[in-house]
Scaffold this motif. Sequence first.
Motif, PDB file in Angstrom:
ATOM      1  N   GLY A 162       4.404  10.078   3.717  1.00 56.11           N
ATOM      2  CA  GLY A 162       5.827  10.336   3.934  1.00 56.11           C
ATOM      3  C   GLY A 162       6.421   9.560   5.074  1.00 56.11           C
ATOM      4  N   HIS A 163       7.661   9.892   5.327  1.00 52.41           N
ATOM      5  CA  HIS A 163       8.446   9.213   6.349  1.00 52.41           C
ATOM      6  C   HIS A 163       8.309  10.058   7.630  1.00 52.41           C
ATOM      7  CE1 HIS A 163       9.920   7.193   2.783  1.00 52.41           C
ATOM      8  NE2 HIS A 163      10.264   8.367   2.285  1.00 52.41           N
ATOM      9  N   LEU A 164       7.210   9.854   8.327  1.00 51.63           N
ATOM     10  CA  LEU A 164       6.912  10.709   9.480  1.00 51.63           C
ATOM     11  C   LEU A 164       8.042  10.648  10.501  1.00 51.63           C
ATOM     12  CD1 LEU A 164       4.477  12.507  10.310  1.00 51.63           C
ATOM     13  CD2 LEU A 164       3.793  10.686  11.838  1.00 51.63           C
ATOM     14  N   LEU A 217       7.895  14.967   4.646  1.00 51.24           N
ATOM     15  CA  LEU A 217       6.568  14.952   4.022  1.00 51.24           C
ATOM     16  C   LEU A 217       6.697  14.840   2.503  1.00 51.24           C
ATOM     17  CD1 LEU A 217       3.418  15.640   4.101  1.00 51.24           C
ATOM     18  CD2 LEU A 217       4.128  18.018   3.838  1.00 51.24           C
ATOM     19  N   HIS A 218       5.943  13.915   1.897  1.00 51.25           N
ATOM     20  CA  HIS A 218       5.814  13.896   0.441  1.00 51.25           C
ATOM     21  C   HIS A 218       4.458  14.518   0.121  1.00 51.25           C
ATOM     22  CE1 HIS A 218       9.472  11.775   0.025  1.00 51.25           C
ATOM     23  NE2 HIS A 218       9.038  10.592   0.382  1.00 51.25           N
ATOM     24  N   LEU A 219       4.529  15.750  -0.339  1.00 51.64           N
ATOM     25  CA  LEU A 219       3.318  16.501  -0.668  1.00 51.64           C
ATOM     26  C   LEU A 219       3.093  16.391  -2.172  1.00 51.64           C
ATOM     27  CD1 LEU A 219       1.199  18.710   0.241  1.00 51.64           C
ATOM     28  CD2 LEU A 219       2.916  20.385  -0.397  1.00 51.64           C
ATOM     29  N   ILE A 239       0.850  -1.202   0.000  1.00 54.22           N
ATOM     30  CA  ILE A 239       0.000   0.000   0.000  1.00 54.22           C
ATOM     31  C   ILE A 239       0.879   1.243   0.000  1.00 54.22           C
ATOM     32  CG2 ILE A 239      -1.702   1.305   1.321  1.00 54.22           C
ATOM     33  CD1 ILE A 239      -2.765  -1.286   2.406  1.00 54.22           C
ATOM     34  N   ARG A 240       1.829   1.264   0.917  1.00 53.48           N
ATOM     35  CA  ARG A 240       2.685   2.451   1.034  1.00 53.48           C
ATOM     36  C   ARG A 240       3.551   2.645  -0.210  1.00 53.48           C
ATOM     37  NH1 ARG A 240       5.460   5.814   0.318  1.00 53.48           N
ATOM     38  NH2 ARG A 240       6.865   7.012   1.649  1.00 53.48           N
ATOM     39  N   GLU A 241       4.138   1.528  -0.675  1.00 51.51           N
ATOM     40  CA  GLU A 241       5.046   1.639  -1.811  1.00 51.51           C
ATOM     41  C   GLU A 241       4.294   1.848  -3.124  1.00 51.51           C
ATOM     42  OE1 GLU A 241       7.584  -1.813  -1.520  1.00 51.51           O
ATOM     43  OE2 GLU A 241       8.913  -0.807  -0.105  1.00 51.51           O
ATOM     44  N   ALA A 294      14.155  16.870   0.951  1.00 52.69           N
ATOM     45  CA  ALA A 294      14.529  16.025   2.087  1.00 52.69           C
ATOM     46  C   ALA A 294      15.349  14.833   1.626  1.00 52.69           C
ATOM     47  CB  ALA A 294      13.265  15.542   2.801  1.00 52.69           C
ATOM     48  N   GLU A 295      14.910  14.193   0.500  1.00 55.92           N
ATOM     49  CA  GLU A 295      15.602  12.972   0.085  1.00 55.92           C
ATOM     50  C   GLU A 295      15.622  12.756  -1.417  1.00 55.92           C
ATOM     51  OE1 GLU A 295      13.659   9.429   1.497  1.00 55.92           O
ATOM     52  OE2 GLU A 295      11.805   9.916   0.451  1.00 55.92           O
ATOM     53  N   HIS A 296      14.919  13.580  -2.183  1.00 46.34           N
ATOM     54  CA  HIS A 296      14.866  13.350  -3.630  1.00 46.34           C
ATOM     55  C   HIS A 296      15.947  14.099  -4.390  1.00 46.34           C
ATOM     56  CE1 HIS A 296      10.273  12.230  -3.497  1.00 46.34           C
ATOM     57  NE2 HIS A 296      11.048  11.365  -2.867  1.00 46.34           N
ATOM     58  N   GLY A 297      16.581  15.066  -3.744  1.00 47.35           N
ATOM     59  CA  GLY A 297      17.603  15.861  -4.434  1.00 47.35           C
ATOM     60  C   GLY A 297      16.995  17.120  -5.051  1.00 47.35           C
TER      61      GLY A 297
HETATM   62 ZN    ZN Z   1      10.231   8.886   0.256  1.00 48.21          ZN
END
Ligand code: ZN
Length: 536
Positions: free
Chosen positions: A441-443, A448-450, A394-396, A482-485
């Motif tokens: 997102g990775h709380l 946050l992935h908006l 679900i998450r992925e 945060a993590e995507h560059g």
């Molecule tokens: Zn992520």
Amino acid sequence: MEKWRAADRLLKFSSRFASAVNWNNSCKSKQGKYFYSVATTVHRNPLFSIISPDDISYFKTLLGERGVVQDALALDAANTDWMGKYRGSSKLLLQPKNTEEVSQILKYCNSRCLAVVPQGGNTGLVGGSVPVFDEVIINVGLMRNILSFDKVIVSGVLVCEAGCILENLISFLDDEGFIMPLDLGAKGSCQIGGNVSTNAGGLRLLRYGSLHGSVLGLEAVLANGTVLDMLGTLRKDNTGYDLKHLFIGSEGSLGIVTKVSILTPPKLSSVNIAFLACEDYTSCQKLLLEAKKKLGGILSAFEFLDSDAMSLVSSTTFLGTENHGQEVIKDKHGQDFTSIDLRALPLEFWYSYASGSIFMENLEAFLLHSVESGLVANGVLAQDINQASSFWHIREGLPEALMKAGAVYKYDLSLPLEKMYDLVEEMRVQIGPAAKVVAYGHLGDGNLHLNISAPAYDDNILAKIEPFVYEWTSKNRGSISAEHGLGLMKAAKIHYSKSPETVRLMIDFDYCVFELLPDTSCLDDNHSIICLCLSA
Ligand code: ZN
Ligand code: MLT
């Protein structure tokens, strides 16, 4: 001369250095390309050479026919990013088999003033891994050997080439009784070199920290072909600057990562996962704090998705045909929770995942307490590995579900936990009914992935999102990546998260790497950002 050399260095390594990134929204040239972001109208710099038949002959001699790809179908795939949002027009894809070939390619391109773009699994989300124009694509996918795994002397040190697919490394380590400290949805395609170059975060960062902690060493090739051997396997090494850290997350701007040495933790003896429904975001946030307090270091992941994310994923993702959980939690009145079919999970809730090497009894005790205190309204505990993977499915499945739903504007933000969801709500007001705001997102990492999902890309929607989202993030001292560059999408936005002095130092360092004296004409406000327009 110095001026040419400085420009030369910036131009040759990647077109992102050289392209006149025009972040004046109103100034779109006919030759420019537009990438669904107000910041990214870019122009090909005429100082770049065009690939000639002699160049092709040189590369064929160096790499053999197989390493030089000119086939239209293969080029189309390599020119287009995973989201189909960024598209280049490269006519040449090179596939080196080892570091020496990467070095020769870069040396040659540097001498010919040919722009290049390094590429791994091409799973990036910010337009960093594909060409903008006709750059030479250097794909390290054929460099996929595991070079060594030391589980005795320094327990769990893996040394491998940059093109190893993350999932293959995960299975290799699983057989050895170890795990990768990194796991993410794109694991089936993404490569470790790209993971390191973008400092990918993913689902296990909460427990194992970022790649700055687990990468012990790197080998990288600079734009002029110099091979930097920093491939240490030591836990401790204080001899001078630890330069590998500059390559972790530099998105290809300083060089192409060719080998990685990484510390891998032993496999956990038991992994349990709970998928929990909360009545609102505040409860998810409080639940995280409770989980950290009560479960501490054994918590590996704490993810969240809001009710819009849950409705979206359940409308587009196959959630199974059987019950995937078991009644283990009792509600406030002592009633057992019904065994939950994932397809029937209530959509009006916010969901949290808590996962780790937590003994079932501890997890159950924690959950009962959370139910009694009102933080958790409903929930399921995976009873076996298959149920656990259904939960992760679900998450992925969210990024793909968003792609299926139409156009998506993605923002990857670090924000203070207590403010995080305010942005989501304000964004909903800001956008109105024109688009759906979906948050997950990775709380546990404050990430946050908006996502703003619309039927089609639309400048009116974009104008409502940007610069609002960046200004909001900056005002709350968050990070716009945060993590995507940064990629092409956010290269010119760095100032929202970094001070001018910091950006200036990055540029100075960039010049140092290439042994160039700073060319002050390149260091005005606009051009300084160009130095940081990166590729991954
Ligand atoms: Zn992520
Ligand atoms: C994720 O956490 O699923 C990835 O970072 C991709 C995304 O943000 O969509």
